[in-house]
Motif scaffolding. Structure first.
Motif, PDB file in Angstrom:
ATOM      1  N   ARG A 178      -6.466  42.614 -10.428  1.00 36.99           N
ATOM      2  CA  ARG A 178      -6.777  43.627 -11.452  1.00 36.99           C
ATOM      3  C   ARG A 178      -5.969  43.330 -12.715  1.00 36.99           C
ATOM      4  N   PRO A 179      -6.563  43.594 -13.880  1.00 32.76           N
ATOM      5  CA  PRO A 179      -5.829  43.342 -15.125  1.00 32.76           C
ATOM      6  C   PRO A 179      -4.563  44.204 -15.224  1.00 32.76           C
ATOM      7  N   VAL A 180      -3.575  43.664 -15.924  1.00 33.58           N
ATOM      8  CA  VAL A 180      -2.267  44.309 -16.023  1.00 33.58           C
ATOM      9  C   VAL A 180      -2.369  45.722 -16.618  1.00 33.58           C
ATOM     10  N   ASP A 181      -3.162  45.885 -17.686  1.00 32.28           N
ATOM     11  CA  ASP A 181      -3.185  47.215 -18.333  1.00 32.28           C
ATOM     12  C   ASP A 181      -3.728  48.290 -17.388  1.00 32.28           C
ATOM     13  N   GLY A 210      -3.194  38.473 -12.739  1.00 34.67           N
ATOM     14  CA  GLY A 210      -4.020  39.342 -13.578  1.00 34.67           C
ATOM     15  C   GLY A 210      -3.862  39.033 -15.057  1.00 34.67           C
ATOM     16  N   GLN A 211      -4.929  39.314 -15.798  1.00 37.55           N
ATOM     17  CA  GLN A 211      -4.862  39.139 -17.252  1.00 37.55           C
ATOM     18  C   GLN A 211      -3.990  40.234 -17.856  1.00 37.55           C
ATOM     19  N   PRO A 213      -1.525  41.461 -21.622  1.00 32.25           N
ATOM     20  CA  PRO A 213      -1.583  41.414 -23.086  1.00 32.25           C
ATOM     21  C   PRO A 213      -1.171  40.045 -23.633  1.00 32.25           C
ATOM     22  N   THR A 214      -0.338  39.325 -22.904  1.00 33.66           N
ATOM     23  CA  THR A 214       0.051  37.988 -23.391  1.00 33.66           C
ATOM     24  C   THR A 214      -0.249  36.945 -22.324  1.00 33.66           C
ATOM     25  N   GLY A 215      -1.507  36.830 -21.987  1.00 36.24           N
ATOM     26  CA  GLY A 215      -1.924  35.796 -21.028  1.00 36.24           C
ATOM     27  C   GLY A 215      -1.916  36.280 -19.592  1.00 36.24           C
ATOM     28  N   GLU A 216      -1.886  35.315 -18.678  1.00 37.85           N
ATOM     29  CA  GLU A 216      -1.973  35.642 -17.262  1.00 37.85           C
ATOM     30  C   GLU A 216      -0.591  36.007 -16.718  1.00 37.85           C
ATOM     31  N   TYR A 217      -0.534  37.067 -15.941  1.00 40.81           N
ATOM     32  CA  TYR A 217       0.738  37.505 -15.367  1.00 40.81           C
ATOM     33  C   TYR A 217       0.811  37.116 -13.896  1.00 40.81           C
TER      34      TYR A 217
END
Ligand code: 5AD
Ligand code: SF4
Length: 439
Positions: A178-181, A210-211, A213-217
């Motif tokens: 899941r995306p970070v945000d 996950g994607q 704000p500054t790339g893949e985490y």
């Protein structure tokens, strides 16, 4: 305004199912349902099932049989099967059990309200797709009810590892993060509702990518980002694969204060021959070196594991290698299982171990693990730990919570309230829990 309908959900299996059940009940909340603790008088019953071992699926069928009486009493009652048995055997369930109105696989829960509406129109609804859309995004609206202090949060789902014994890659599908945000906003929302500890869930959670704000985490970076949330005091994650235990995650265990000193790191076997046949792509030695590095970063970390005994072609020498590995690691907790043939997985085709031999090995392994578990728990006596209180105990004034090492701890005559984190000195170690006093 329609009258409230009652929803009973029974959850089997892993923590991810517990999380999914919460989300399903919230999704159906929008369709006028309120959850209830008993199937009696319910308007809808959902079984959230597990397919990891044989008995789990059998239990589902016998449970469904028991609902026959309820359906006779209330023909409007809707019965649904969700989870991994639904995914693997959905069509067979529909054929074999006419009581079932709805079958929904783990990737389709966001379609549940619409499926429920179809059953009200007299249809039988089945959805075991792996749709493109993000179910968690569609399931976003969580009502703002207060929560207990510890919650699960799914961040990753599915598995690409294909261990030769395991159905997960087939029932939960390919790995997705899941995306970070979205993880962050869900975590903030949980904290606003009283949560102080989150356990990040994934079948292969340390493969998280996950994607952000500054790339893949990575998972480590996600944990560090979550640590910035005020009011979120504790972070855990489960379940991990040894091959995804990256340097940054190991370092996080030493550096990130909110990350608790507990790591569930399944190895399954201590025999390289069996590990190879299991398609684990690590060795006993590489696992032991990894544990050493993790302990160097966080010396007091409690290690937990999973073991399978009686995997096809396992010899006495292979089993002894597993026992030797357990001796070398010294586990604080472990879960062990007799190998269970799962149709469709590669290992199902291979020569099976005599069930009595497997049972004997399981007993011996569990005896060793119990001794280690107890020794680790007993070693807490005299130490100070932090405890997050989760509920009152049975005795007046008693409170029960979890230590940083995930031991159950109870304190007597306390004024502590649920959700509080206190320093506690451990004074006694019982069969399943520790006892202490608040400092
Ligand atoms: N038989 C027995 N145990 C299994 N597990 C997964 N698949 C099987 C199987 N076919 C165990 C593994 C895994 C845990 C969740 O369940 O130990 O780590
Ligand atoms: Fe199953 Fe875990 Fe292996 Fe994935 S890594 S196949 S979930 S045992």
């Amino acid at each position: 305004m329609t009258a409230t309908k009652k929803l009973y959900i029974k959850t089997y299996g892993c923590q991810m199912n517990v999380y999914d059940s919460e989300r399903m009940s919230e999704a159906l909340g929008g369709a006028g349902y309120e959850t209830t603790d008993s199937p009696d008088g319910a308007d809808m019953i959902l079984l959230n099932t597990c397919h990891i071992r044989e008995k789990a699926a059998e239990k589902v069928y016998s449970e469904l049989g028991r609902f026959k009486r309820l359906k006779a009493e209330n023909p409007e009652l809707k019965i649904g099967v969700a989870g991994c048995v639904a995914q693997a055997e959905g069509e067979e369930i529909m054929r074999r059990q006419p009581l079932v109105d709805l079958v929904v696989g783990p990737q389709s829960y966001h379609r549940l309200p619409e499926m429920e509406a179809r059953t009200r129109g007299g249809e039988r609804a089945i959805d075991t797709d792996f749709p493109e859309e993000d179910k968690f995004e569609k399931l976003r609206s969580r009502p703002k009810a207060r929560r207990g202090p510890a919650a699960f949060l799914t961040v990753q789902e599915g598995c690409d590892k294909f261990c030769a014994f395991c159905v997960v890659p087939y029932t939960r599908g390919a790995e997705m993060s899941r995306p970070v945000d979205r993880v962050m906003s869900e975590a903030r929302d949980l904290v606003e509702r009283g949560v102080r500890e989150v356990t990040l869930l994934g079948q292969n959670v340390n493969a998280y990518h996950g994607q952000g704000p500054t790339g893949e985490y990575s998972l480590a970076r996600l944990i560090r980002t979550l640590s910035d949330i005020d009011g979120l005091e504790r972070i855990r994650f489960t379940t991990s694969h040894p091959n995804d235990m990256t340097d940054d995650l190991i370092a996080a265990h030493g550096e990130c204060e909110k990350l608790m000193p507990y790591l569930h790191l399944p190895v399954q076997s201590g025999s390289d021959r069996i590990l190879k046949r299991m398609n684990r792509s690590h060795t006993a030695e590489s696992y032991l070196r990894l544990i050493e590095r993790i302990r160097a970063a966080r010396p007091d970390i409690l290690i937990s594991g999973d073991f399978i005994v009686g995997f096809p072609e396992e010899t006495d020498a292979d089993f002894q290698a597993t026992m030797d590995l357990i001796e070398a690691v010294h586990y604080g907790q472990a879960f062990s299982f007799k190998y269970s043939t799962r149709p469709g997985t590669p290992a199902a085709e291979r020569a099976q171990v005599d069930p009595d031999v497997a049972t004997d090995r399981l007993h011996r392994l569990q005896a060793l693990i119990s001794r280690q578990q107890r020794a680790v728990q007993d070693s807490m006596v005299g130490r100070e730990v932090s405890v997050l209180f989760e509920k009152p105990g049975r005795l007046p004034g008693q409170m029960v919570g979890k230590s940083d090492h995930l031991h159950a701890v109870h304190v007597a005559d306390s004024n502590a309230s649920v959700g509080e984190i206190s320093r506690v000195r451990i004074e006694d170690s019982g069969p399943n829990s520790l006892a202490g006093v608040i400092l």
